[in-house]
Design a protein around this motif. Structure first.
Motif, PDB file in Angstrom:
ATOM      1  N   TYR A  11       0.843  -1.363   0.066  1.00 13.43           N
ATOM      2  CA  TYR A  11      -0.053   0.142   0.116  1.00 13.43           C
ATOM      3  C   TYR A  11       0.930   1.193   0.067  1.00 13.43           C
ATOM      4  O   TYR A  11       0.592   2.029  -0.638  1.00 13.43           O
ATOM      5  N   LEU A  12       1.874   1.298   0.909  1.00  9.14           N
ATOM      6  CA  LEU A  12       2.897   2.311   0.957  1.00  9.14           C
ATOM      7  C   LEU A  12       3.349   2.378  -0.367  1.00  9.14           C
ATOM      8  O   LEU A  12       3.670   3.691  -0.727  1.00  9.14           O
ATOM      9  N   ASP A  13       3.901   1.639  -1.189  1.00 10.19           N
ATOM     10  CA  ASP A  13       4.510   1.404  -2.397  1.00 10.19           C
ATOM     11  C   ASP A  13       3.704   2.118  -3.435  1.00 10.19           C
ATOM     12  O   ASP A  13       4.080   3.374  -3.989  1.00 10.19           O
ATOM     13  N   ALA A  14       2.634   1.747  -3.421  1.00 15.73           N
ATOM     14  CA  ALA A  14       1.408   2.089  -4.294  1.00 15.73           C
ATOM     15  C   ALA A  14       1.025   3.498  -3.840  1.00 15.73           C
ATOM     16  O   ALA A  14       0.863   4.429  -4.923  1.00 15.73           O
ATOM     17  N   TRP A  15       1.267   4.028  -2.806  1.00  9.08           N
ATOM     18  CA  TRP A  15       0.900   5.396  -2.441  1.00  9.08           C
ATOM     19  C   TRP A  15       1.878   6.334  -2.835  1.00  9.08           C
ATOM     20  O   TRP A  15       1.677   7.292  -3.469  1.00  9.08           O
ATOM     21  N   SER A  22       0.149  -1.335  -9.234  1.00  9.24           N
ATOM     22  CA  SER A  22       0.661  -1.611  -7.950  1.00  9.24           C
ATOM     23  C   SER A  22      -0.862  -1.507  -7.017  1.00  9.24           C
ATOM     24  O   SER A  22      -0.718  -2.267  -6.027  1.00  9.24           O
ATOM     25  N   ILE A  23      -1.534  -0.554  -7.453  1.00  3.53           N
ATOM     26  CA  ILE A  23      -2.647  -0.462  -6.806  1.00  3.53           C
ATOM     27  C   ILE A  23      -3.530  -1.699  -6.899  1.00  3.53           C
ATOM     28  O   ILE A  23      -4.111  -2.315  -6.117  1.00  3.53           O
ATOM     29  N   ARG A  24      -3.732  -1.934  -8.123  1.00  3.16           N
ATOM     30  CA  ARG A  24      -4.763  -3.386  -8.437  1.00  3.16           C
ATOM     31  C   ARG A  24      -4.115  -4.490  -7.935  1.00  3.16           C
ATOM     32  O   ARG A  24      -4.905  -5.327  -7.252  1.00  3.16           O
ATOM     33  N   PRO A  60       3.434  12.276  -4.992  1.00  2.00           N
ATOM     34  CA  PRO A  60       4.699  12.232  -4.262  1.00  2.00           C
ATOM     35  C   PRO A  60       5.274  13.037  -3.631  1.00  2.00           C
ATOM     36  O   PRO A  60       5.259  14.236  -4.230  1.00  2.00           O
ATOM     37  N   GLY A  61       5.884  12.912  -2.510  1.00  2.00           N
ATOM     38  CA  GLY A  61       6.701  13.965  -1.598  1.00  2.00           C
ATOM     39  C   GLY A  61       5.808  14.923  -1.014  1.00  2.00           C
ATOM     40  O   GLY A  61       6.273  16.124  -0.346  1.00  2.00           O
ATOM     41  N   THR A  62       4.363  14.960  -0.796  1.00  2.00           N
ATOM     42  CA  THR A  62       3.582  15.969  -0.259  1.00  2.00           C
ATOM     43  C   THR A  62       3.072  15.111   1.010  1.00  2.00           C
ATOM     44  O   THR A  62       2.304  15.973   1.631  1.00  2.00           O
ATOM     45  N   TRP A  63       3.534  13.972   1.427  1.00  2.66           N
ATOM     46  CA  TRP A  63       3.074  13.366   2.567  1.00  2.66           C
ATOM     47  C   TRP A  63       3.986  12.287   3.068  1.00  2.66           C
ATOM     48  O   TRP A  63       5.114  12.035   2.202  1.00  2.66           O
ATOM     49  N   SER A  64       3.838  11.916   4.393  1.00  2.00           N
ATOM     50  CA  SER A  64       4.711  10.958   4.970  1.00  2.00           C
ATOM     51  C   SER A  64       3.579  10.007   5.962  1.00  2.00           C
ATOM     52  O   SER A  64       2.577  10.786   6.192  1.00  2.00           O
ATOM     53  N   GLY A  81      -1.719   4.540  12.174  1.00  2.00           N
ATOM     54  CA  GLY A  81      -0.950   5.337  11.712  1.00  2.00           C
ATOM     55  C   GLY A  81      -1.196   6.674  11.723  1.00  2.00           C
ATOM     56  O   GLY A  81      -2.459   7.090  11.937  1.00  2.00           O
ATOM     57  N   VAL A  82      -0.281   7.643  11.313  1.00  2.00           N
ATOM     58  CA  VAL A  82      -0.251   8.919  11.396  1.00  2.00           C
ATOM     59  C   VAL A  82       0.097   9.470   9.799  1.00  2.00           C
ATOM     60  O   VAL A  82       1.295   9.150   9.525  1.00  2.00           O
ATOM     61  N   THR A  83      -0.431  10.148   8.902  1.00  2.00           N
ATOM     62  CA  THR A  83      -0.303  10.651   7.861  1.00  2.00           C
ATOM     63  C   THR A  83      -0.043  12.159   7.965  1.00  2.00           C
ATOM     64  O   THR A  83      -1.038  12.846   8.568  1.00  2.00           O
ATOM     65  N   THR A  84       0.895  12.722   7.564  1.00  2.00           N
ATOM     66  CA  THR A  84       1.360  14.095   7.596  1.00  2.00           C
ATOM     67  C   THR A  84       1.534  14.552   6.396  1.00  2.00           C
ATOM     68  O   THR A  84       2.438  14.290   5.470  1.00  2.00           O
TER      69      THR A  84
END
Length: 120
Positions: A11-15, A22-24, A60-64, A81-84
């Motif tokens: 999921y993190l890789d697809a995100w 990757s999502i599918r 990409p690059g807008t979140w962690s 978890g926590v998304t920032t």
């Protein structure tokens, strides 16, 4: 590696990539996907999930994200978890609780995300 751990990694890789394949690969063909508590009608089916994901994608690059599998059985998991977000209208930190149910092949047959802004 458990279904839950493999799902979280995928999921993190697809995100990070927003790659449709990757999502599918994460979801069973008839899976349901709710990206928030206000999703009264889930995206149903892998193609609909991919379309929904890409419509709401985070660049990409807008979140962690930091998080881990909290509870798991062979067929289900709770991931917390926590998304920032560092950019745009979503800026800030959000607590996430994901409920994931798995099919016999380890793909998600149901995904539900409960998220809410974290207090400062």
């Amino acid at each position: 590696m458990s279904y839950a751990e493999r799902f979280l990694d995928g999921y993190l890789d697809a995100w990070r990539t927003n790659d449709p394949d990757s999502i599918r690969a994460l979801f069973a063909p008839d899976a349901t996907y709710r990206s928030g508590v206000r999703d009264l009608e889930p995206a149903t089916g892998a193609d609909a999930i991919v379309a929904h994901w890409l419509e709401e994608r985070d660049e990409p690059g807008t979140w962690s994200y930091t998080g881990a599998v909290e509870l798991q059985t062979e067929k289900a998991a709770v991931i917390r978890g926590v998304t920032t977000y560092t950019d745009g209208p979503k800026s800030g930190a959000y607590a996430n609780v994901w409920l994931v149910r798995f099919d016999d092949d380890g793909r998600a047959s149901e995904f539900q995300d409960w998220w809410f802004p974290q207090e400062a």
